[in-house]
Design an enzyme around this catalytic site. Sequence first.
Site, PDB file in Angstrom:
ATOM      1  CB  THR A 231      -0.923   0.024   1.238  1.00 21.57           C
ATOM      2  OG1 THR A 231      -0.128  -0.121   2.421  1.00 21.57           O
ATOM      3  CG2 THR A 231      -1.954  -1.097   1.180  1.00 21.57           C
ATOM      4  NE  ARG A 233       4.293   7.328  -3.165  1.00 22.81           N
ATOM      5  CZ  ARG A 233       3.317   7.624  -2.339  1.00 22.81           C
ATOM      6  NH1 ARG A 233       2.450   6.673  -1.995  1.00 22.81           N
ATOM      7  NH2 ARG A 233       3.185   8.840  -1.838  1.00 22.81           N
ATOM      8  CG  ASP A 257      -4.336   0.906  -2.588  1.00 22.87           C
ATOM      9  OD1 ASP A 257      -5.420   0.727  -3.187  1.00 22.87           O
ATOM     10  OD2 ASP A 257      -4.015   2.003  -2.081  1.00 22.87           O
ATOM     11  CD  GLU A 262      -0.681   4.115  -8.377  1.00 23.28           C
ATOM     12  OE1 GLU A 262      -1.281   5.211  -8.279  1.00 23.28           O
ATOM     13  OE2 GLU A 262      -0.272   3.478  -7.403  1.00 23.28           O
ATOM     14  CG  HIS A 281      -2.941   5.168  -5.007  1.00 24.07           C
ATOM     15  ND1 HIS A 281      -1.781   5.559  -5.627  1.00 24.07           N
ATOM     16  CD2 HIS A 281      -2.793   5.515  -3.695  1.00 24.07           C
ATOM     17  CE1 HIS A 281      -0.967   6.125  -4.740  1.00 24.07           C
ATOM     18  NE2 HIS A 281      -1.570   6.100  -3.567  1.00 24.07           N
ATOM     19  CB  ALA A 283      -4.471   2.394   0.956  1.00 19.46           C
TER      20      ALA A 283
END
Length: 323
Positions: A231, A233, A257, A262, A281, A283
């Site tokens: 969670t 990078r 996550d 991304e 992403h 979290a």
Amino acid sequence: MDAPLRATLLSEKTMARLAEWGEVAVNETDKAEKETVKQIIAGADIAITSWGVPQLDKEILDCAPNLRFVAHAAGSVKGIVSDELYARGIRVVSSARILSYGVSETALGLTICACKNVFAFNEEIRNGGWVEDYSVITELFDITVGVVGCGFAGSHYIELLQAFGVNVLAYDPLLDEAAIAAMGAKKADLDTLLAESDVVSLHAPALDSTRHMINGRALSLMKDRAILINTARGALVDEEALAQALRGGKLKYACLDVTDPEPPAADSPLRGIPNCIMTPHLAGLANNGKLKIGAHVADEIGRFLTGGTLVSEITQAMLATIA
């Protein structure tokens, strides 16, 4: 910050608190353009920044000769701070600690779901089956959880784990054994942590030194059927190597996550792997949770105005080791 973003971060209650302390100037546009920021910050003693705000460089700071405090209503301050800002003695706080609570809580949720094998069971039942064999369940008890990085998110994850009967190993080269023990974990080098942990949760910043720290070699050290949680990078993980480890059955799950890039590319090797669980992403705080950021910023401003101890100050020296 721009008006749409402000509406998601600063509640009416928070805005009222700010108004009690002084005149509040706000950006009524839908972008935080540099010229707009210069107008809003003119003459300010305190500035509240957030995502999308340009760096507070000399040109902007010259518009605010009385500025002494910047409260960043977002995570990393690296995009908004400058050498000029610190040279003027302006203090800075971030909301990374508050955001990190959502990250660590999500990491714990993914940990429990992966240990319980929730993802595979859900797929089985959704496809018309049923499950009566619980032998693939691992309870969060009497196992070893490895935490890579003990910053805001990592340390809170360790704190949350204290409610379970697990052994916690922690790797963080910036902290000594005593500091990690005070959190409720045992200090370990990375190789030992990978080799002994049933669950490995990543909470390290994205630095040159941490890029692909979870590579083919690192994955080979992990226990068979271990669980990897990221969670932090996406750049921490070599995704090609991870895909091979998942397809080969080395890991029970990877719960991600974050990815690099991304969103993950359409042909990402991780797409389509059943035991690779990916979330977008999420979290960090989302929706109503973002109002916690505004409340935190107001709390920090209150502490600054009354001479209290700031809880989220970011000094210039800290920039080299934080996300």
